[in-house]
Scaffold this motif. Structure first.
Motif, PDB file in Angstrom:
ATOM      1  N   TYR A 438       0.848  -1.193   0.000  1.00 28.25           N
ATOM      2  CA  TYR A 438       0.000   0.000   0.000  1.00 28.25           C
ATOM      3  C   TYR A 438       0.885   1.245   0.000  1.00 28.25           C
ATOM      4  CZ  TYR A 438      -4.058  -2.939   0.729  1.00 28.25           C
ATOM      5  OH  TYR A 438      -5.057  -3.879   0.558  1.00 28.25           O
ATOM      6  N   THR A 439       1.507   1.472  -1.145  1.00 27.28           N
ATOM      7  CA  THR A 439       2.383   2.620  -1.336  1.00 27.28           C
ATOM      8  C   THR A 439       1.597   3.743  -2.014  1.00 27.28           C
ATOM      9  OG1 THR A 439       3.149   1.602  -3.395  1.00 27.28           O
ATOM     10  CG2 THR A 439       4.474   1.228  -1.431  1.00 27.28           C
ATOM     11  N   PRO A 440       2.158   4.946  -2.127  1.00 26.16           N
ATOM     12  CA  PRO A 440       1.411   6.080  -2.681  1.00 26.16           C
ATOM     13  C   PRO A 440       0.867   5.827  -4.077  1.00 26.16           C
ATOM     14  CG  PRO A 440       3.408   6.841  -1.609  1.00 26.16           C
ATOM     15  CD  PRO A 440       3.487   5.348  -1.636  1.00 26.16           C
ATOM     16  N   GLU A 441      -0.183   6.563  -4.408  1.00 26.29           N
ATOM     17  CA  GLU A 441      -0.831   6.429  -5.713  1.00 26.29           C
ATOM     18  C   GLU A 441       0.115   6.747  -6.859  1.00 26.29           C
ATOM     19  OE1 GLU A 441      -4.976   8.006  -7.789  1.00 26.29           O
ATOM     20  OE2 GLU A 441      -3.915   9.286  -6.368  1.00 26.29           O
ATOM     21  N   SER A 442       1.130   7.548  -6.599  1.00 26.38           N
ATOM     22  CA  SER A 442       2.094   7.898  -7.640  1.00 26.38           C
ATOM     23  C   SER A 442       2.893   6.691  -8.113  1.00 26.38           C
ATOM     24  CB  SER A 442       3.059   8.983  -7.135  1.00 26.38           C
ATOM     25  OG  SER A 442       3.708   8.568  -5.945  1.00 26.38           O
ATOM     26  N   ASP A 443       2.942   5.629  -7.301  1.00 25.47           N
ATOM     27  CA  ASP A 443       3.571   4.380  -7.739  1.00 25.47           C
ATOM     28  C   ASP A 443       2.596   3.640  -8.638  1.00 25.47           C
ATOM     29  OD1 ASP A 443       5.724   5.011  -6.182  1.00 25.47           O
ATOM     30  OD2 ASP A 443       5.236   3.636  -4.556  1.00 25.47           O
ATOM     31  N   SER A 444       2.946   3.480  -9.896  1.00 27.08           N
ATOM     32  CA  SER A 444       2.009   2.860 -10.835  1.00 27.08           C
ATOM     33  C   SER A 444       1.665   1.434 -10.427  1.00 27.08           C
ATOM     34  CB  SER A 444       2.589   2.871 -12.244  1.00 27.08           C
ATOM     35  OG  SER A 444       3.817   2.169 -12.290  1.00 27.08           O
ATOM     36  N   CYS A 445       2.612   0.752  -9.805  1.00 26.09           N
ATOM     37  CA  CYS A 445       2.350  -0.609  -9.339  1.00 26.09           C
ATOM     38  C   CYS A 445       2.223  -0.582  -7.825  1.00 26.09           C
ATOM     39  CB  CYS A 445       3.477  -1.555  -9.759  1.00 26.09           C
ATOM     40  SG  CYS A 445       3.209  -3.279  -9.240  1.00 26.09           S
ATOM     41  N   SER A 446       1.003  -0.682  -7.330  1.00 33.02           N
ATOM     42  CA  SER A 446       0.747  -0.654  -5.893  1.00 33.02           C
ATOM     43  C   SER A 446      -0.588  -1.321  -5.634  1.00 33.02           C
ATOM     44  CB  SER A 446       0.720   0.786  -5.373  1.00 33.02           C
ATOM     45  OG  SER A 446      -0.415   1.474  -5.877  1.00 33.02           O
ATOM     46  N   ALA A 447      -0.813  -1.707  -4.389  1.00 34.32           N
ATOM     47  CA  ALA A 447      -2.094  -2.320  -4.024  1.00 34.32           C
ATOM     48  C   ALA A 447      -3.227  -1.334  -4.251  1.00 34.32           C
ATOM     49  CB  ALA A 447      -2.055  -2.770  -2.560  1.00 34.32           C
ATOM     50  N   PHE A 448      -3.000  -0.057  -3.924  1.00 33.35           N
ATOM     51  CA  PHE A 448      -4.053   0.939  -4.089  1.00 33.35           C
ATOM     52  C   PHE A 448      -4.475   1.066  -5.546  1.00 33.35           C
ATOM     53  CE2 PHE A 448      -5.464   5.291  -4.949  1.00 33.35           C
ATOM     54  CZ  PHE A 448      -6.537   5.388  -4.067  1.00 33.35           C
ATOM     55  N   ASN A 449      -3.501   1.211  -6.446  1.00 33.88           N
ATOM     56  CA  ASN A 449      -3.842   1.349  -7.862  1.00 33.88           C
ATOM     57  C   ASN A 449      -4.474   0.076  -8.413  1.00 33.88           C
ATOM     58  OD1 ASN A 449      -3.173   4.043  -8.669  1.00 33.88           O
ATOM     59  ND2 ASN A 449      -1.027   3.546  -8.407  1.00 33.88           N
ATOM     60  N   ALA A 450      -4.026  -1.067  -7.954  1.00 29.55           N
ATOM     61  CA  ALA A 450      -4.633  -2.324  -8.397  1.00 29.55           C
ATOM     62  C   ALA A 450      -6.095  -2.393  -7.971  1.00 29.55           C
ATOM     63  CB  ALA A 450      -3.854  -3.507  -7.824  1.00 29.55           C
ATOM     64  N   ILE A 451      -6.385  -1.950  -6.755  1.00 26.28           N
ATOM     65  CA  ILE A 451      -7.769  -1.928  -6.276  1.00 26.28           C
ATOM     66  C   ILE A 451      -8.609  -0.969  -7.113  1.00 26.28           C
ATOM     67  CG2 ILE A 451      -9.254  -1.276  -4.326  1.00 26.28           C
ATOM     68  CD1 ILE A 451      -6.977  -2.269  -2.480  1.00 26.28           C
ATOM     69  N   MET A 452      -8.027   0.169  -7.493  1.00 29.10           N
ATOM     70  CA  MET A 452      -8.753   1.131  -8.327  1.00 29.10           C
ATOM     71  C   MET A 452      -9.095   0.523  -9.687  1.00 29.10           C
ATOM     72  SD  MET A 452      -9.217   3.744  -6.397  1.00 29.10           S
ATOM     73  CE  MET A 452      -9.233   2.601  -4.993  1.00 29.10           C
ATOM     74  N   TRP A 453      -8.152  -0.227 -10.264  1.00 28.10           N
ATOM     75  CA  TRP A 453      -8.439  -0.899 -11.544  1.00 28.10           C
ATOM     76  C   TRP A 453      -9.591  -1.892 -11.382  1.00 28.10           C
ATOM     77  CZ3 TRP A 453      -7.163   0.359 -16.298  1.00 28.10           C
ATOM     78  CH2 TRP A 453      -6.021   1.127 -16.525  1.00 28.10           C
ATOM     79  N   GLU A 454      -9.575  -2.626 -10.276  1.00 27.23           N
ATOM     80  CA  GLU A 454     -10.651  -3.593 -10.048  1.00 27.23           C
ATOM     81  C   GLU A 454     -11.981  -2.878  -9.818  1.00 27.23           C
ATOM     82  OE1 GLU A 454     -10.550  -6.840 -10.367  1.00 27.23           O
ATOM     83  OE2 GLU A 454      -8.429  -6.810 -10.879  1.00 27.23           O
ATOM     84  N   LEU A 455     -11.942  -1.752  -9.124  1.00 30.88           N
ATOM     85  CA  LEU A 455     -13.178  -0.986  -8.894  1.00 30.88           C
ATOM     86  C   LEU A 455     -13.743  -0.460 -10.205  1.00 30.88           C
ATOM     87  CD1 LEU A 455     -12.373   1.043  -5.638  1.00 30.88           C
ATOM     88  CD2 LEU A 455     -14.148  -0.713  -5.926  1.00 30.88           C
ATOM     89  N   GLN A 456     -12.862  -0.087 -11.117  1.00 30.82           N
ATOM     90  CA  GLN A 456     -13.338   0.427 -12.397  1.00 30.82           C
ATOM     91  C   GLN A 456     -14.189  -0.604 -13.137  1.00 30.82           C
ATOM     92  OE1 GLN A 456     -11.351   3.528 -14.795  1.00 30.82           O
ATOM     93  NE2 GLN A 456     -10.718   1.838 -16.094  1.00 30.82           N
TER      94      GLN A 456
END
Length: 494
Positions: A438-456
């Motif tokens: 769970y690193t910052p959103e600016s990291d393209s590869c992160s748990a947060f961004n992966a969750i956002m892709w799944e939410l989309q």
């Protein structure tokens, strides 16, 4: 007889060949032939100015047509590739996701099919002061629980996701334009720390939901809730009545209430990674660095409490028989024998394989921790669900072994795996472990961004509710034909 202009245009339009500079070179000859075949006596064209159609001209024209055809095909294929590939943006890179089944390049972008080419979500985050009672789900009945205390431990995702969304470029402050709505709550932390009991948690959730017109509008379909522990949504006892249509983020995909029922639905919910200690997931120097395989003391280990669970008890007994192969100390969470943060990971890294049996529920944080000490995880939990299965091939970075076969055959099997294969699994795991951090959103590869892709993938243009109706002019009304803009909280819920 002269050809009328309209007929000449129709003749050109019906040509089977595309218009091109190459084709136009053969036009005088073809036009002369056409003119001659239609009218032999009179023509506005001067035959003395027309190049006669010799066999050489015919062969040349045919060659030009064939050349044009193949050049067009090559151009079309090149255009299609460039049009449908996922573009690189500031939020994406070639290292976003690794799918190991792509043997040609070893990696691909996040798959376009089903996700889109870029993140375009708009998520509304409810403010803690916006709804009466919401603060109690965050800080307890007396509002004295610190969010930082809820950030620690394997359930810290409830706080991290909330904080990241507050700072996210995907956040919107306008409810009317939101694709999804995030409901912040730290029920696991609040319950463990005595802020609310089970009955109070249930009553508070119902009170909060009754004050959300947009929850009523969609029947909860576009609302997101985080339940970060093995209890899953069962922390809210009445989840089946109120949240059975909502999006639930949880690490727990198995039965969670010990009654063989599950709050997880693969159609709408999302499995998320547990919260790993930040000291192991940050860039640069980590709390503990991995050891070379040659310096690892044990074949396998299990670091956790027995908790009276069959699989864990079997591992402890197995370790007593083969202490040189398997290490299973029962961890102490208090007293002089308690392992600190650094000591825990230093202990975890001294084996080639990290065993992950189920406990109170099917998921275990140890599965994710193993990637950061570069120890191959061995899942001994038959019902375990893993995150981001649309993009990760777990067969190439981990092992899943039947919990019914925990014994010497498990150790024999692990011992038979060549170090070369172990190294390859570790190397592949090293590439995708960023998806568990769970690193910052600016990291393209992160748990947060992966969750956002799944939410989309969960966003729908239309949300139908049994208590929502609409008229010919697109006016949304309730059962009493009251327009949505005039709905007054608290509103009745199912």
């Amino acid at each position: 007889m002269n050809i009328e202009p309209s007929k000449r245009r129709r003749s050109r339009l019906s040509s089977p060949f595309p218009s091109s500079p190459f084709y136009s070179l053969s036009l005088p000859c073809s036009v002369a032939t056409t003119m001659g075949s239609i009218h032999n006596s009179k023509s506005r064209l001067n035959s003395n100015t027309i190049t006669p159609c010799t066999r050489t001209h015919q062969i040349g024209a045919l060659a030009l047509v064939i050349t044009t055809f193949f050049l067009t095909r090559i151009f079309d294929q090149s255009f299609n590739r460039s049009s449908f590939s996922i573009p690189t943006t500031p939020y994406r890179s070639k290292n976003d996701v690794v799918r190991f089944s792509d043997s040609s390049s070893g990696s691909i972008f996040w798959p376009q099919r089903g996700y889109g080419t870029h993140l375009s979500l708009k998520i509304y985050v409810y403010d803690e002061n916006e709804i009466d009672g919401l603060k109690h789900l965050l800080y307890g009945r007396d509002e004295k629980i610190s969010p930082d205390s809820c950030l620690k431990g394997q359930w810290g995702t409830q706080v991290k996701i909330h904080r990241m969304l507050l700072q996210s470029r995907l956040r919107t402050r306008k409810k009317e334009e939101a694709d999804l709505f995030f409901v912040p709550a730290y029920p696991k932390c609040v319950r463990v720390m005595g802020g609310l009991n089970d009955k109070e948690i249930n009553q508070t959730y119902v009170k909060v939901l009754g004050q959300m017109p947009y929850f009523r509008l969609s029947g909860g379909r576009n609302h997101i809730f985080v339940f970060p522990s093995g209890a899953g949504a069962h922390l809210f006892k009445s989840w089946a009545t109120y949240l059975n249509r909502s999006i639930i983020l949880t690490p727990e995909g198995d039965r969670t209430d010990k009654r063989d029922t599950s709050a997880f639905n693969t159609w709408k919910d999302i499995i998320i990674p547990g919260n790993i200690d930040d000291g192991m997931t940050t860039h640069g120097s980590r709390l503990v660095e991995p050891l070379p395989l040659s310096k690892r003391k044990h074949l396998a280990n299990y670091l956790g409490r027995a908790q009276g669970k069959v699989g864990r008890l079997q591992l402890i007994e197995l370790a007593k028989q083969f202490p040189e192969k398997l290490e299973c100390p029962e961890l102490k969470f208090s007293g002089p024998d308690k392992l600190g943060r650094r000591e825990y990971f230093e202990h975890l890294r001294i084996a080639k394989f990290c065993l992950a049996p189920r406990g109170e529920s099917s998921w275990t944080l140890r599965f994710y921790e193993s990637f950061f000490v570069e120890c191959v995880p061995v899942i001994l939990s038959d019902q375990a669900e893993l995150p981001f299965q649309n993009v990760i091939d777990y067969t190439q970075i981990s092992i899943k072994w039947p919990s019914t076969h925990i014994g010497t055959e498990l150790l024999d099997y692990l011992e038979s795996i060549p170090d070369k294969d172990v190294e390859e699994m570790i190397a592949r795991g090293r590439k995708i472990r960023c998806l568990f951090a769970y690193t910052p959103e600016s990291d393209s590869c992160s748990a947060f961004n992966a969750i956002m892709w799944e939410l989309q993938r969960k966003v729908r243009q239309f949300h139908q509710s049994s208590e929502t109706f609409w008229l010919h002019n697109r006016t949304i009304v309730n059962r009493d034909l009251v327009e949505f803009s005039k709905w007054k909280p608290p509103m009745p819920l199912p």
